[in-house]
Design a protein around this motif. Structure first.
Motif, short mmCIF file in Angstrom:
data_model
loop_
_atom_site.label_atom_id
_atom_site.label_comp_id
_atom_site.label_asym_id
_atom_site.label_seq_id
_atom_site.Cartn_x
_atom_site.Cartn_y
_atom_site.Cartn_z
N MET A 1 0.84 -1.19 0.00
CA MET A 1 0.00 0.00 0.00
C MET A 1 0.88 1.25 0.00
O MET A 1 1.81 1.36 0.80
N PRO A 2 0.66 2.20 -0.92
CA PRO A 2 1.52 3.38 -0.99
C PRO A 2 1.39 4.25 0.25
O PRO A 2 0.34 4.33 0.87
N VAL A 3 2.49 4.92 0.60
CA VAL A 3 2.49 5.83 1.73
C VAL A 3 1.65 7.06 1.38
O VAL A 3 1.74 7.59 0.27
N GLN A 4 0.83 7.50 2.31
CA GLN A 4 0.00 8.67 2.08
C GLN A 4 0.78 9.94 2.44
O GLN A 4 1.33 10.05 3.54
N THR A 5 0.83 10.86 1.51
CA THR A 5 1.44 12.17 1.78
C THR A 5 0.34 13.19 2.01
O THR A 5 -0.58 13.32 1.21
N LEU A 6 0.45 13.90 3.12
CA LEU A 6 -0.50 14.94 3.47
C LEU A 6 0.24 16.28 3.50
O LEU A 6 1.45 16.34 3.74
N TYR A 7 -0.52 17.35 3.27
CA TYR A 7 0.07 18.68 3.11
C TYR A 7 -0.50 19.62 4.18
O TYR A 7 -1.70 19.90 4.19
N LEU A 8 0.38 20.04 5.08
CA LEU A 8 -0.04 20.81 6.24
C LEU A 8 0.45 22.24 6.15
O LEU A 8 1.63 22.49 5.87
N GLY A 9 -0.44 23.18 6.40
CA GLY A 9 -0.07 24.58 6.55
C GLY A 9 -0.14 24.96 8.01
O GLY A 9 -1.10 24.62 8.70
N TRP A 10 0.90 25.65 8.48
CA TRP A 10 0.95 26.09 9.88
C TRP A 10 1.16 27.59 9.91
O TRP A 10 2.21 28.10 9.50
N ASP A 11 0.14 28.30 10.35
CA ASP A 11 0.27 29.72 10.64
C ASP A 11 0.72 29.83 12.09
O ASP A 11 0.01 29.40 13.01
N VAL A 12 1.89 30.39 12.33
CA VAL A 12 2.56 30.27 13.62
C VAL A 12 2.19 31.41 14.56
O VAL A 12 2.28 32.59 14.20
N GLY A 13 1.77 31.05 15.76
CA GLY A 13 1.58 32.02 16.84
C GLY A 13 2.79 32.03 17.74
O GLY A 13 3.69 31.19 17.64
N GLY A 14 2.86 33.01 18.65
CA GLY A 14 3.97 33.09 19.60
C GLY A 14 3.96 31.92 20.57
O GLY A 14 3.01 31.13 20.65
N TRP A 15 5.03 31.82 21.34
CA TRP A 15 5.15 30.72 22.29
C TRP A 15 4.00 30.70 23.30
O TRP A 15 3.57 29.65 23.75
N ASN A 16 3.50 31.86 23.64
CA ASN A 16 2.42 31.95 24.63
C ASN A 16 1.16 32.53 23.98
O ASN A 16 0.44 33.33 24.59
N CYS A 17 0.87 32.08 22.77
CA CYS A 17 -0.25 32.65 22.02
C CYS A 17 -1.61 32.27 22.62
O CYS A 17 -2.63 32.85 22.22
N ASP A 18 -1.65 31.33 23.56
CA ASP A 18 -2.92 31.03 24.23
C ASP A 18 -3.41 32.24 25.03
O ASP A 18 -4.59 32.31 25.38
N CYS A 66 -6.05 17.77 14.45
CA CYS A 66 -6.97 18.04 13.35
C CYS A 66 -8.03 16.94 13.19
O CYS A 66 -8.69 16.85 12.14
N GLN A 67 -8.19 16.14 14.23
CA GLN A 67 -9.23 15.12 14.29
C GLN A 67 -9.12 14.10 13.15
O GLN A 67 -10.11 13.68 12.56
N TYR A 68 -7.89 13.70 12.90
CA TYR A 68 -7.63 12.68 11.89
C TYR A 68 -6.83 11.57 12.55
O TYR A 68 -5.80 11.81 13.18
N SER A 69 -7.29 10.35 12.41
CA SER A 69 -6.61 9.20 13.02
C SER A 69 -5.46 8.74 12.13
O SER A 69 -5.68 8.30 10.99
N ALA A 70 -4.27 8.84 12.63
CA ALA A 70 -3.08 8.47 11.86
C ALA A 70 -3.02 6.97 11.64
O ALA A 70 -3.33 6.18 12.54
N GLY A 71 -2.60 6.58 10.44
CA GLY A 71 -2.38 5.17 10.16
C GLY A 71 -1.00 4.71 10.58
O GLY A 71 -0.73 3.51 10.66
N GLY A 72 -0.10 5.68 10.81
CA GLY A 72 1.24 5.34 11.28
C GLY A 72 2.31 5.43 10.23
O GLY A 72 3.50 5.32 10.54
N ASP A 73 1.92 5.63 8.95
CA ASP A 73 2.95 5.72 7.91
C ASP A 73 2.80 6.97 7.05
O ASP A 73 3.38 7.06 5.97
N GLU A 74 2.02 7.94 7.51
CA GLU A 74 1.83 9.15 6.72
C GLU A 74 3.14 9.96 6.63
O GLU A 74 3.93 10.00 7.58
N GLN A 75 3.34 10.57 5.49
CA GLN A 75 4.40 11.56 5.33
C GLN A 75 3.75 12.94 5.32
O GLN A 75 2.65 13.11 4.79
N LEU A 76 4.45 13.91 5.89
CA LEU A 76 3.89 15.24 6.03
C LEU A 76 4.81 16.24 5.33
O LEU A 76 6.01 16.30 5.61
N VAL A 77 4.24 17.00 4.40
CA VAL A 77 4.92 18.16 3.82
C VAL A 77 4.31 19.39 4.47
O VAL A 77 3.11 19.62 4.37
#
Length: 250
Positions: A1-18, A66-77
């Motif tokens: 089964m081919p490895v699934q590649t997912l594409y993530l965007g991260w807009d970064v907040g400060g260390w204490n952005c909460d 992000c409420q997605y259950s990992a299969g354990g072999d995903e690659q992330l860009v």
């Protein structure tokens, strides 16, 4: 089964952005068909970065947010909206090595990297982590690279030892005026998140829209590389690169 590649965007907040309701970390993930994966997330990634011990564990934790259950072999860009390196001239200054002569702000090598000065000359105006008070966000992005994707594989691209994570620096603002990215946005399958991500009607949702545009930058690296401006020869690897749509340059 081919490895699934997912594409993530991260807009970064400060260390204490909460403590800052107007600006926080935001994550959006799309798959190769530009369908939304799981649900967008907004909060503070600090504890996630603290808890993860390996690149694989970080991937699993990001997907879980992000409420997605990992299969354990995903690659992330990942495309990350913050400076991922400091100017070399600034680092040399910290060691007592000064530049002989300084000119305008945009040409100041202490304030801006070579990639940023290259973009200034073409109508794009990135922020400086030194001048524009985004040092907290910049160190947060650099922290992720140092712990989980420290290897420079080419200018502007970092990767984990296991190759499960590839990370680049994205800049969503120019994507908002790109015709090529407008076409990509129209192809996205966003479900109930269509309004929030496409139009960002509320200020707090701007983080999510920027994360989504970064996810499209990440997707373009693999599926539409001609949509992006790539580093010219001679760009210093240590300073990285900022990926923006080619048609957003003047």
């Amino acid at each position: 089964m081919p490895v699934q590649t997912l594409y993530l965007g991260w807009d970064v907040g400060g260390w204490n952005c909460d403590k800052n309701p107007a600006s926080r970390d935001a994550l959006v993930i799309v798959d190769q068909s530009l369908a939304l994966v799981g649900q967008p997330w907004r909060g503070n990634l600090r504890e996630t970065l603290n808890a993860a011990t390996t690149p694989r564990e970080l991937i699993n934790r990001l997907l879980a947010l992000c409420q997605y259950s990992a299969g354990g072999d995903e690659q992330l860009v990942m495309a990350i909206d913050t400076p991922l390196a400091f100017p070399q001239a600034l680092l040399a200054l910290c060691q007592g090595e000064a530049v002989a002569e300084l000119g305008s702000s945009q040409d100041n090598p202490y304030l801006y990297r070579e990639a940023e000065r290259w973009l200034f000359a073409r109508g794009v105006t990135p922020l400086s982590p030194i001048k524009d008070m985004i040092g907290s966000q910049a160190t947060k992005g650099m922290h992720l690279l140092a712990r989980f994707a420290p290897h420079i594989i080419t200018c502007g691209q970092w990767q984990s030892q296991c190759r499960a994570i590839t990370a680049v620096e994205g800049y969503p603002s120019p994507a908002k005026r790109s015709r090529q990215f407008k076409a990509l946005r129209a192809r996205c399958q966003l479900g109930d998140w269509e309004e929030a991500l496409q139009h960002a009607p509320k200020p707090r949702q701007q983080d999510l829209q920027d994360a989504w545009l970064c996810a499209l930058v990440a997707w373009s690296l693999n599926h539409a590389p001609d949509n992006l401006a790539w580093p010219p020869a001679g760009m210093p690897n240590a300073e990285g690169w900022i990926f923006v749509p080619e048609d957003a340059l003047f």
